[in-house]
Motif scaffolding. Structure first.
Motif, PDB file in Angstrom:
ATOM      1  N   VAL A   1     -17.158   5.560  12.900  1.00  0.00           N
ATOM      2  CA  VAL A   1     -17.091   7.017  13.010  1.00  0.00           C
ATOM      3  C   VAL A   1     -15.905   7.396  13.889  1.00  0.00           C
ATOM      4  CG1 VAL A   1     -19.587   7.318  12.710  1.00  0.00           C
ATOM      5  CG2 VAL A   1     -18.632   7.097  15.013  1.00  0.00           C
ATOM      6  N   GLY A   2     -15.580   8.681  13.905  1.00  0.00           N
ATOM      7  CA  GLY A   2     -14.551   9.191  14.807  1.00  0.00           C
ATOM      8  C   GLY A   2     -13.149   8.699  14.490  1.00  0.00           C
ATOM      9  N   GLU A   3     -12.379   8.435  15.550  1.00  0.00           N
ATOM     10  CA  GLU A   3     -10.975   8.069  15.387  1.00  0.00           C
ATOM     11  C   GLU A   3     -10.792   6.707  14.731  1.00  0.00           C
ATOM     12  OE1 GLU A   3      -8.199   9.905  15.735  1.00  0.00           O
ATOM     13  OE2 GLU A   3      -9.730  11.463  15.906  1.00  0.00           O
ATOM     14  N   VAL A   4     -11.727   5.792  14.957  1.00  0.00           N
ATOM     15  CA  VAL A   4     -11.627   4.471  14.319  1.00  0.00           C
ATOM     16  C   VAL A   4     -11.713   4.626  12.801  1.00  0.00           C
ATOM     17  CG1 VAL A   4     -12.686   2.199  14.088  1.00  0.00           C
ATOM     18  CG2 VAL A   4     -12.592   3.299  16.331  1.00  0.00           C
ATOM     19  N   ALA A   5     -12.681   5.400  12.353  1.00  0.00           N
ATOM     20  CA  ALA A   5     -12.814   5.650  10.920  1.00  0.00           C
ATOM     21  C   ALA A   5     -11.638   6.461  10.389  1.00  0.00           C
ATOM     22  CB  ALA A   5     -14.127   6.375  10.643  1.00  0.00           C
ATOM     23  N   LYS A   6     -11.106   7.360  11.227  1.00  0.00           N
ATOM     24  CA  LYS A   6      -9.964   8.184  10.813  1.00  0.00           C
ATOM     25  C   LYS A   6      -8.750   7.306  10.512  1.00  0.00           C
ATOM     26  CE  LYS A   6      -8.097  12.435  10.562  1.00  0.00           C
ATOM     27  NZ  LYS A   6      -8.672  13.565   9.808  1.00  0.00           N
ATOM     28  N   LYS A   7      -8.518   6.298  11.320  1.00  0.00           N
ATOM     29  CA  LYS A   7      -7.395   5.392  11.068  1.00  0.00           C
ATOM     30  C   LYS A   7      -7.561   4.681   9.736  1.00  0.00           C
ATOM     31  CE  LYS A   7      -6.206   4.580  15.930  1.00  0.00           C
ATOM     32  NZ  LYS A   7      -6.149   3.583  17.038  1.00  0.00           N
ATOM     33  N   THR A   8      -8.795   4.293   9.419  1.00  0.00           N
ATOM     34  CA  THR A   8      -9.058   3.656   8.127  1.00  0.00           C
ATOM     35  C   THR A   8      -8.800   4.635   6.989  1.00  0.00           C
ATOM     36  OG1 THR A   8     -10.701   2.183   9.107  1.00  0.00           O
ATOM     37  CG2 THR A   8     -10.808   2.504   6.718  1.00  0.00           C
ATOM     38  N   LYS A   9      -9.250   5.883   7.160  1.00  0.00           N
ATOM     39  CA  LYS A   9      -9.023   6.897   6.133  1.00  0.00           C
ATOM     40  C   LYS A   9      -7.531   7.125   5.908  1.00  0.00           C
ATOM     41  CE  LYS A   9     -10.316  10.232   3.310  1.00  0.00           C
ATOM     42  NZ  LYS A   9     -11.071   9.980   2.073  1.00  0.00           N
ATOM     43  N   GLN A  10      -6.780   7.182   6.980  1.00  0.00           N
ATOM     44  CA  GLN A  10      -5.336   7.384   6.850  1.00  0.00           C
ATOM     45  C   GLN A  10      -4.669   6.207   6.156  1.00  0.00           C
ATOM     46  OE1 GLN A  10      -4.541   8.127  11.005  1.00  0.00           O
ATOM     47  NE2 GLN A  10      -4.710  10.353  10.780  1.00  0.00           N
ATOM     48  N   GLU A  11      -5.168   4.997   6.418  1.00  0.00           N
ATOM     49  CA  GLU A  11      -4.609   3.823   5.728  1.00  0.00           C
ATOM     50  C   GLU A  11      -4.953   3.852   4.245  1.00  0.00           C
ATOM     51  OE1 GLU A  11      -4.495  -1.059   6.126  1.00  0.00           O
ATOM     52  OE2 GLU A  11      -5.603   0.138   7.577  1.00  0.00           O
ATOM     53  N   ILE A  12      -6.170   4.271   3.924  1.00  0.00           N
ATOM     54  CA  ILE A  12      -6.553   4.423   2.520  1.00  0.00           C
ATOM     55  C   ILE A  12      -5.632   5.413   1.830  1.00  0.00           C
ATOM     56  CG2 ILE A  12      -8.336   5.308   0.969  1.00  0.00           C
ATOM     57  CD1 ILE A  12     -10.418   4.261   3.011  1.00  0.00           C
ATOM     58  N   ASN A  13      -5.428   6.565   2.476  1.00  0.00           N
ATOM     59  CA  ASN A  13      -4.650   7.650   1.878  1.00  0.00           C
ATOM     60  C   ASN A  13      -3.167   7.341   1.751  1.00  0.00           C
ATOM     61  OD1 ASN A  13      -6.846   9.277   1.497  1.00  0.00           O
ATOM     62  ND2 ASN A  13      -6.430  10.655   3.189  1.00  0.00           N
ATOM     63  N   THR A  14      -2.647   6.504   2.634  1.00  0.00           N
ATOM     64  CA  THR A  14      -1.192   6.290   2.647  1.00  0.00           C
ATOM     65  C   THR A  14      -0.761   4.911   2.156  1.00  0.00           C
ATOM     66  OG1 THR A  14      -1.294   5.567   4.969  1.00  0.00           O
ATOM     67  CG2 THR A  14      -0.888   7.903   4.559  1.00  0.00           C
ATOM     68  N   VAL A  15      -1.698   3.981   2.025  1.00  0.00           N
ATOM     69  CA  VAL A  15      -1.333   2.618   1.617  1.00  0.00           C
ATOM     70  C   VAL A  15      -2.183   2.125   0.451  1.00  0.00           C
ATOM     71  CG1 VAL A  15      -1.063   0.216   2.356  1.00  0.00           C
ATOM     72  CG2 VAL A  15      -0.578   2.079   3.966  1.00  0.00           C
ATOM     73  N   TRP A  16      -3.470   2.053   0.656  1.00  0.00           N
ATOM     74  CA  TRP A  16      -4.351   1.369  -0.283  1.00  0.00           C
ATOM     75  C   TRP A  16      -4.293   1.935  -1.695  1.00  0.00           C
ATOM     76  CZ3 TRP A  16      -9.629   0.425   2.660  1.00  0.00           C
ATOM     77  CH2 TRP A  16      -9.384  -0.341   3.803  1.00  0.00           C
ATOM     78  N   ILE A  17      -4.288   3.269  -1.814  1.00  0.00           N
ATOM     79  CA  ILE A  17      -4.424   3.865  -3.150  1.00  0.00           C
ATOM     80  C   ILE A  17      -3.084   4.132  -3.832  1.00  0.00           C
ATOM     81  CG2 ILE A  17      -6.669   4.899  -2.636  1.00  0.00           C
ATOM     82  CD1 ILE A  17      -5.300   7.544  -2.184  1.00  0.00           C
ATOM     83  N   TYR A  18      -1.997   3.767  -3.196  1.00  0.00           N
ATOM     84  CA  TYR A  18      -0.692   3.998  -3.814  1.00  0.00           C
ATOM     85  C   TYR A  18      -0.361   2.886  -4.814  1.00  0.00           C
ATOM     86  CZ  TYR A  18       0.743   8.182  -1.431  1.00  0.00           C
ATOM     87  OH  TYR A  18       0.841   9.499  -1.032  1.00  0.00           O
ATOM     88  N   PRO A  19       0.488   3.181  -5.786  1.00  0.00           N
ATOM     89  CA  PRO A  19       0.845   2.169  -6.795  1.00  0.00           C
ATOM     90  C   PRO A  19       1.561   0.984  -6.160  1.00  0.00           C
ATOM     91  CG  PRO A  19       1.597   4.357  -7.450  1.00  0.00           C
ATOM     92  CD  PRO A  19       1.168   4.459  -6.023  1.00  0.00           C
ATOM     93  N   PRO A  20       1.558  -0.157  -6.835  1.00  0.00           N
ATOM     94  CA  PRO A  20       2.331  -1.293  -6.340  1.00  0.00           C
ATOM     95  C   PRO A  20       3.825  -1.017  -6.437  1.00  0.00           C
ATOM     96  CG  PRO A  20       1.543  -1.742  -8.550  1.00  0.00           C
ATOM     97  CD  PRO A  20       0.898  -0.445  -8.123  1.00  0.00           C
ATOM     98  N   LYS A  21       4.609  -1.832  -5.768  1.00  0.00           N
ATOM     99  CA  LYS A  21       6.055  -1.701  -5.862  1.00  0.00           C
ATOM    100  C   LYS A  21       6.523  -2.038  -7.270  1.00  0.00           C
ATOM    101  CE  LYS A  21       6.994  -2.758  -1.007  1.00  0.00           C
ATOM    102  NZ  LYS A  21       7.693  -3.669  -0.057  1.00  0.00           N
ATOM    103  N   ALA A  22       7.669  -1.475  -7.629  1.00  0.00           N
ATOM    104  CA  ALA A  22       8.209  -1.678  -8.974  1.00  0.00           C
ATOM    105  C   ALA A  22       8.906  -3.035  -9.078  1.00  0.00           C
ATOM    106  CB  ALA A  22       9.156  -0.546  -9.332  1.00  0.00           C
ATOM    107  N   GLU A  23       8.174  -4.078  -8.761  1.00  0.00           N
ATOM    108  CA  GLU A  23       8.643  -5.456  -8.895  1.00  0.00           C
ATOM    109  C   GLU A  23       7.677  -6.173  -9.827  1.00  0.00           C
ATOM    110  OE1 GLU A  23       8.566  -6.875  -4.917  1.00  0.00           O
ATOM    111  OE2 GLU A  23      10.166  -5.534  -4.220  1.00  0.00           O
ATOM    112  N   ARG A  24       8.204  -6.745 -10.886  1.00  0.00           N
ATOM    113  CA  ARG A  24       7.355  -7.241 -11.972  1.00  0.00           C
ATOM    114  C   ARG A  24       6.231  -8.166 -11.496  1.00  0.00           C
ATOM    115  NH1 ARG A  24       7.535  -7.518 -17.429  1.00  0.00           N
ATOM    116  NH2 ARG A  24       6.446  -9.267 -18.406  1.00  0.00           N
ATOM    117  N   ALA A  25       6.577  -9.197 -10.780  1.00  0.00           N
ATOM    118  CA  ALA A  25       5.572 -10.186 -10.383  1.00  0.00           C
ATOM    119  C   ALA A  25       4.508  -9.556  -9.486  1.00  0.00           C
ATOM    120  CB  ALA A  25       6.234 -11.363  -9.686  1.00  0.00           C
TER     121      ALA A  25
END
Length: 401
Positions: A363-387
């Motif tokens: 909860v709180g700020e610890v969970a907020k950091k996880t949410k921000q990582e989800i929003n800015t890293v986890w759900i974004y597409p992979p890099k445009a590198e084939r492999a």
């Protein structure tokens, strides 16, 4: 051979990635086996973040990713699906029409906010559902600064106390102070028909959510719904009148209308019923995935929800299985036993739960950091590198948290 994917959301993107991955593993060339994705724009709209300011920035380009993995992008909107002749008819932004035949089809058309026929809703209601809707709301909020602080200018009513409504409401106090001035005292009210806030979240997370609302000064009016809207406010089903120049509708979703063209069974929100391979059993050569499909996650009665967490993994299985049928290799049964939620609570932090019983882990700020990582890293597409892009789409590892 041609596999067509309709939709460039989380499910559609991963369907294309996963199909291309299996094609590569089997050593089949793009000339022998074409994978085509149809969408109005080659971008991923990061929907979990559309409650935040500047929604126009919350997209990720896909064109280079598609090029890297030899997926053909077809710009336009799928208008009709003819499952007998196996043809998708497409209309472009300029109104031109074209047809695309398929050997296998993956329907990944997502969902849309359910807008009932409430007087004034279409004319006066905002939402954070689609990108254009969120941009319109953002512009409206900024326009409030030019209006006199009278008659509900600083009041926002959020209709719906579920996941979307809570994230929108808890972000609003900070958004409004940034626009109206740090001394502004905005009033944010959640209106929820049920007797408790966050009705689908269960008893465990609710005290944390209620505490966050209190800290932020967000009110909750329970046991009532919005009966009508006009330009200056809302009237509730219990007769109460609330003066508000901003009303955000966040009450329920339905599968996108295109799924209705497929003659098959659906659930009460329009999702196509699929088997464990994400195949539509009664319609040859058609798979459905993401918010367009009602799919069992396990053998004990849990079904995928309308969330990017489920859509990404479902997309990977659907793309893999549609390609597997064409390539003559075994399919893989979709399964997703791990389930987590991370609910943003604005300046009050966030709450992270695990399991279908939603056991609170952070909860709180610890969970907020996880949410921000989800929003800015986890759900974004992979890099445009084939492999790397192909490796990211192994169905067994996508969204395995």
């Amino acid at each position: 051979m041609r596999l067509v994917v309709i939709g460039a959301g989380f499910a559609g993107m991963y369907a294309a990635l996963s199909a291309a991955r299996l094609r590569d593993i089997q050593g089949v060339s793009p000339e022998q086996f074409e994978i085509a994705l149809v969408a109005p724009e080659p971008t991923l709209v990061v929907r979990p973040r559309l409650y935040e300011p500047k929604p126009e920035t919350l997209t990720a380009p896909l064109q280079e990713v598609f090029k890297a993995i030899d997926v053909v992008y077809v710009q336009g909107s799928a208008e009709t699906i003819d499952t007998q002749s196996r043809v998708v008819k497409i209309v472009t932004a300029k109104g031109a029409k074209k047809s695309l035949s398929y050997d296998r089809l993956v329907v990944a058309t997502g969902s849309r906010l359910f807008r009932p026929n409430i007087p004034g809703l279409a004319e006066h209601g905002f939402s954070v559902d689609q990108l254009d809707d969120a941009i319109a709301l953002d512009r409206h909020l900024y326009s409030l600064a030019d209006r006199p602080a009278l008659n509900g200018r600083d009041t926002v009513v959020v209709a719906g106390g579920g996941f979307t409504g809570i994230e929108a409401a808890t972000e609003l106090p900070a958004r409004l102070r940034a626009i109206l001035g740090k001394d502004a005292r905005p009033r944010v009210i959640i209106v929820e028909r049920n007797s408790a806030i966050a009705p689908d979240m269960g008893e465990g997370p609710r005290p944390v959510i209620e505490d966050a609302l209190r800290k932020l000064g967000v009110e909750a009016k329970l046991g009532a719904g919005v009966a009508s809207l006009d330009k200056s406010g809302v009237t509730l089903s219990d007769g109460e009148r609330i003066e508000a120049e901003t009303v955000i509708w966040a009450a329920g979703f339905r599968a996108a209308p295109l799924t209705a063209q497929i003659r098959a069974e659906r659930d009460n929100v329009g999702r196509l019923l699929v088997d464990r391979d994400l195949r539509v059993p009664s319609v040859p050569s058609v798979f459905a995935t993401g918010d367009a499909a009602r799919a069992a996650c396990d053998d004990v009665g849990n079904y995928a929800l309308m969330s990017c967490q489920h859509a990404t993994r479902m997309g990977a299985f659907a793309g893999n299985n549609a390609a597997a049928e064409l390539l003559g290799v075994p399919t893989r049964a979709y399964h997703q036993k791990t389930y987590v939620t991370c609910l943003d609570l604005g300046e009050a932090g966030a709450i992270f739960t695990r399991g279908w019983d939603r056991k609170v882990e952070m909860v709180g700020e610890v969970a907020k950091k996880t949410k921000q990582e989800i929003n800015t890293v986890w759900i974004y597409p992979p890099k445009a590198e084939r492999a790397a892009a192909l490796a990211s789409a192994d169905p067994e590892h996508v969204t395995n948290v």
